[in-house]
Scaffold this motif. Structure first.
Motif, PDB file in Angstrom:
ATOM      1  N   MET A 146       0.757  -1.172   0.000  1.00 14.91           N
ATOM      2  CA  MET A 146       0.000   0.000   0.000  1.00 14.91           C
ATOM      3  C   MET A 146       0.809   1.251   0.000  1.00 14.91           C
ATOM      4  O   MET A 146       0.298   2.211  -0.519  1.00 14.91           O
ATOM      5  CB  MET A 146      -0.774   0.064   1.261  1.00 14.91           C
ATOM      6  N   PRO A 147       1.783   1.199   0.546  1.00 18.49           N
ATOM      7  CA  PRO A 147       2.535   2.424   0.559  1.00 18.49           C
ATOM      8  C   PRO A 147       2.881   2.862  -0.871  1.00 18.49           C
ATOM      9  O   PRO A 147       2.951   4.077  -1.108  1.00 18.49           O
ATOM     10  CB  PRO A 147       3.759   2.112   1.336  1.00 18.49           C
ATOM     11  N   ILE A 148       3.021   1.931  -1.733  1.00 21.42           N
ATOM     12  CA  ILE A 148       3.351   2.339  -3.099  1.00 21.42           C
ATOM     13  C   ILE A 148       2.114   2.971  -3.697  1.00 21.42           C
ATOM     14  O   ILE A 148       2.233   4.000  -4.371  1.00 21.42           O
ATOM     15  CB  ILE A 148       3.802   1.139  -3.913  1.00 21.42           C
ATOM     16  N   GLU A 149       1.044   2.380  -3.436  1.00 14.46           N
ATOM     17  CA  GLU A 149      -0.163   2.946  -4.000  1.00 14.46           C
ATOM     18  C   GLU A 149      -0.436   4.304  -3.366  1.00 14.46           C
ATOM     19  O   GLU A 149      -0.876   5.219  -4.059  1.00 14.46           O
ATOM     20  CB  GLU A 149      -1.354   2.025  -3.727  1.00 14.46           C
ATOM     21  N   GLU A 150      -0.180   4.364  -2.110  1.00 12.16           N
ATOM     22  CA  GLU A 150      -0.396   5.635  -1.435  1.00 12.16           C
ATOM     23  C   GLU A 150       0.592   6.666  -1.965  1.00 12.16           C
ATOM     24  O   GLU A 150       0.235   7.824  -2.161  1.00 12.16           O
ATOM     25  CB  GLU A 150      -0.183   5.475   0.077  1.00 12.16           C
ATOM     26  N   LEU A 151       1.764   6.177  -2.137  1.00 16.60           N
ATOM     27  CA  LEU A 151       2.770   7.097  -2.667  1.00 16.60           C
ATOM     28  C   LEU A 151       2.384   7.508  -4.085  1.00 16.60           C
ATOM     29  O   LEU A 151       2.538   8.673  -4.454  1.00 16.60           O
ATOM     30  CB  LEU A 151       4.155   6.452  -2.669  1.00 16.60           C
ATOM     31  N   GLU A 152       1.927   6.571  -4.817  1.00 18.24           N
ATOM     32  CA  GLU A 152       1.524   6.910  -6.185  1.00 18.24           C
ATOM     33  C   GLU A 152       0.349   7.883  -6.152  1.00 18.24           C
ATOM     34  O   GLU A 152       0.289   8.812  -6.951  1.00 18.24           O
ATOM     35  CB  GLU A 152       1.128   5.638  -6.948  1.00 18.24           C
ATOM     36  N   LYS A 153      -0.556   7.682  -5.224  1.00 22.21           N
ATOM     37  CA  LYS A 153      -1.687   8.573  -5.083  1.00 22.21           C
ATOM     38  C   LYS A 153      -1.191   9.947  -4.656  1.00 22.21           C
ATOM     39  O   LYS A 153      -1.681  10.964  -5.151  1.00 22.21           O
ATOM     40  CB  LYS A 153      -2.690   8.046  -4.057  1.00 22.21           C
TER      41      LYS A 153
END
Length: 173
Positions: free
Chosen positions: A1-8
């Protein structure tokens, strides 16, 4: 998730950056629009000033054309009057020249007549002197003849008287 969050987050950041860029771009665009509008306004003012000057110049040109037409008309009238005056002056000069020539001829005739009169007067005086001499000579001759004739006739009368006296006294008769 952190990647997705980071991507977001990155996507959000990109969106914010895009919005900021757009906002900045909008400000720059507004500045550019304002700048261009200012240039347009200045160009319009300059154009309107030139149009106003053009209109004034057109009016002045029309006024000058009207004045030129009036002056051309006046010039034509003056030129016509000048030509008439030149004709009158030429006529006057011709008449004056003719009058001067007539006067000159009259003066020459007067001079000739005066010369002829002086010659005639001199000739008259010469002839009068000659006639006076002839008359004086004839008068002297007549006086002489008359004196001689008178002396002779007196002598003859005396002689007749004397003869008459002698014949009366004379015994031969």
């Amino acid at each position: 998730m952190p990647i997705e969050e980071l991507e977001k987050k990155v996507a959000k950041q990109n969106l914010i950056a895009t919005k900021v860029k757009q906002a900045n771009s909008s400000k720059q665009l507004q500045k550019r629009i304002d700048k261009l509008e200012m240039r347009l306004y200045n160009a319009s003012v300059h154009f309107n000033t030139i149009v106003a000057k053009n209109n004034k110049l057109r009016e002045e040109i029309e006024s000058l054309q009207i004045r030129k037409a009036v002056l051309d008309n006046f010039y034509c009238k003056l030129h016509t009057k000048l030509e008439q005056q030149k004709r009158r002056m030429n006529t006057a000069v011709e008449q004056t020249t003719q009058a001067y020539e007539q006067w000159s001829e009259a003066q020459a005739r007067i001079a000739d007549m005066s010369k002829r009169r002086r010659k005639d007067t001199a000739q008259y005086h010469i002839e009068m002197q000659e006639q006076e001499r002839i008359l004086a000579r004839e008068t002297k001759l007549k006086a002489f003849v008359l004196a001689r004739f008178t002396d002779r006739s007196e002598l003859e009368e005396q002689a007749k008287k004397e003869r008459g006296c002698f014949t009366q006294l004379s015994p031969y008769k």
